[in-house]
Design a protein around this motif. Structure first.
Motif, mmCIF file in Angstrom:
data_model
loop_
_atom_site.group_PDB
_atom_site.id
_atom_site.type_symbol
_atom_site.label_atom_id
_atom_site.label_comp_id
_atom_site.label_asym_id
_atom_site.label_seq_id
_atom_site.Cartn_x
_atom_site.Cartn_y
_atom_site.Cartn_z
ATOM 1 N N GLN A 133 0.835 -1.199 0.000
ATOM 2 C CA GLN A 133 0.000 0.000 0.000
ATOM 3 C C GLN A 133 0.871 1.251 0.000
ATOM 4 N N SER A 134 1.908 1.260 0.820
ATOM 5 C CA SER A 134 2.804 2.429 0.858
ATOM 6 C C SER A 134 3.509 2.629 -0.473
ATOM 7 N N ALA A 135 3.937 1.502 -1.093
ATOM 8 C CA ALA A 135 4.613 1.609 -2.390
ATOM 9 C C ALA A 135 3.671 2.149 -3.454
ATOM 10 N N ASN A 136 2.432 1.643 -3.475
ATOM 11 C CA ASN A 136 1.453 2.133 -4.450
ATOM 12 C C ASN A 136 1.123 3.596 -4.213
ATOM 13 N N ALA A 137 1.028 3.979 -2.943
ATOM 14 C CA ALA A 137 0.754 5.388 -2.625
ATOM 15 C C ALA A 137 1.907 6.277 -3.072
ATOM 16 N N THR A 138 3.132 5.806 -2.888
ATOM 17 C CA THR A 138 4.295 6.579 -3.323
ATOM 18 C C THR A 138 4.278 6.792 -4.831
ATOM 19 N N LEU A 139 4.012 5.725 -5.586
ATOM 20 C CA LEU A 139 3.953 5.857 -7.040
ATOM 21 C C LEU A 139 2.814 6.768 -7.473
ATOM 22 N N SER A 140 1.670 6.681 -6.788
ATOM 23 C CA SER A 140 0.539 7.560 -7.118
ATOM 24 C C SER A 140 0.893 9.016 -6.859
ATOM 25 N N MET A 141 1.594 9.256 -5.762
ATOM 26 C CA MET A 141 2.001 10.631 -5.457
ATOM 27 C C MET A 141 2.959 11.157 -6.519
#
Length: 412
Positions: A133-141
């Protein structure tokens, strides 16, 4: 552990590529108009791009599951680099040729349809399950920030040096992405192949065997049709009622800022039932659309854009994480390609309906009804047990990869 280094490489390469795409968006419009092509030519180029995206999406998913995702991404970047460089050469030499430009746009978009499922298939291998989830959030940001920075820098560059410079920057960004992919060391387990149609069918069976996934795809299709209408009409409202081009720019910036907030929240807020939280936050988007109807003031639209897009990006993170947690890796590329197809197919339908519907019923009633459709499409997913009850993976290692002997036939 080298997977963390690989994730950083992927994030860096993709950020540069996303920024470069913003340069090409500006350069393409400016180049066609300055060459005397006008809206008709630009529409044909964009239509060629969308058509090949649709045509190649499912095949891209199959090859992402057949081959090493890294290799698919490298070839895709190489093709897109060549297409962008050819566009730069065309306009640098004042040799505008519409059929060739359409072909180059189609080739670039088709290659992108192979890249996206491959990247989706690669991502869960780069990070432990409890950090997805953190990795996906980072890429989305990073992607959301790039969508704001890229066009802004692209506009300044094209204004100063001309459209060929914008295409050149985009080509260079694909080179950077390709270099990052070449350095990736993570490898996926791949099994024996079957026929293309059989593998496509296996991907669809992965979707149809999960109530939250099949429901989400049909709900997203309805959502994207309505949103396609909205995205056209709100531009008209912004230009005609809210202050013109400057207001449209402020609204786009607010949407990007909202997306950054949504990604930042996803970095911190990690509910056990993440998908349910995602569908709930998506219910904020209709309020953004309704702000154009009432109170129809710029400040309200800006606030609605921040809130709505924060909810949208949080949902995107939740959905991507659910796919990576729950779908066997051997089929993830194909499932992702079906997901992309519904978006690319539904959105242009909504775009095409916007004009006739607003002419027949008026802009405000159509926006109101479409906002209601967005709300219903999101709320309906909470009636599906899987969407309500799906829980996040909590393992501290990456999810197991399907054994090679099952990889070509696993259906969940």
């Amino acid at each position: 552990m080298f997977v963390f280094t690989d994730f950083r490489l992927l994030a860096a390469g993709q950020t540069l590529s996303w920024i470069g795409n913003g340069f090409q968006t500006v350069a393409l419009a400016v180049a066609v108009v300055q060459a005397g092509g006008g809206a008709g030519d630009l529409g044909l180029v964009m239509a060629s791009s969308v058509t090949f995206t649709l045509f190649c999406s499912l095949f891209g998913g199959v090859w992402a599951d057949r081959l090493q995702p890294r290799n698919v991404m490298i070839v895709s970047d190489l093709i897109r680099l060549a297409a962008a460089a050819a566009m730069a050469a065309m306009f640098f030499g004042d040799a505008y040729h519409l059929p060739l430009l359409c072909a180059l746009a189609a080739i670039s978009s088709g290659a992108g349809s192979f890249f996206s499922p491959a990247m989706t298939a690669l991502r869960p291998l780069l990070i432990p399950a409890d950090r997805r989830q953190s990795a996906n959030a980072t890429l989305s940001m990073l992607q959301t920030g790039s969508s704001v920075i890229g066009p802004a820098l692209g506009g300044l560059t094209v204004a100063a040096f001309g459209a060929p410079a914008g295409f050149t920057v985009n080509a260079t960004s694909f080179l950077a992405s390709m270099a990052a992919c070449l350095l990736l060391r993570t490898r996926a387990t791949r099994g024996p192949r079957s026929s293309m149609l059989r593998e496509l069918g296996a991907g669809w069976r992965e979707i149809s065997s999960r109530d939250w996934l099949i429901g989400g795809l049909f709900g997203a299709t309805l959502y994207h049709v309505a949103n396609g209408v909205i995205l056209v009409l709100v531009q008209v409202v912004a230009i005609e009622r809210l202050g013109g081009a400057a207001s449209a720019g402020f609204i786009a910036a607010a949407e990007g800022f909202g997306g950054m907030i949504g990604a930042a929240v996803a970095l911190r807020f990690k509910p056990r039932r993440l998908l349910r939280a995602g569908w709930l936050t998506l219910l904020l988007m209709p309020f953004w659309a309704l702000a154009y109807v009432w109170p129809a003031e710029l400040i309200a639209v800006l606030a609605g854009a921040v809130i709505g897009y924060a909810g949208l990006i949080f949902f995107d993170v939740a959905w991507e994480t659910a796919l990576q947690d729950q779908v066997p890796h051997s089929a993830l590329g194909r499932v992702a390609s079906w997901d992309y197809l519904t978006s690319f197919l539904a959105m242009p339908i909504g775009n095409a309906l916007a004009g006739p519907l607003s002419a027949r019923f008026g802009t405000d009633p159509v926006l109101t009804v479409c906002a209601a459709v967005l709300f219903i499409a999101g709320l309906s997913q909470l009636l599906i047990p899987g969407s309500r009850n799906l829980t996040r993976a909590t393992e501290t290692t990456a999810a197991p990869v399907t054994p090679p002997e099952l990889a070509a036939t696993t259906t969940g």
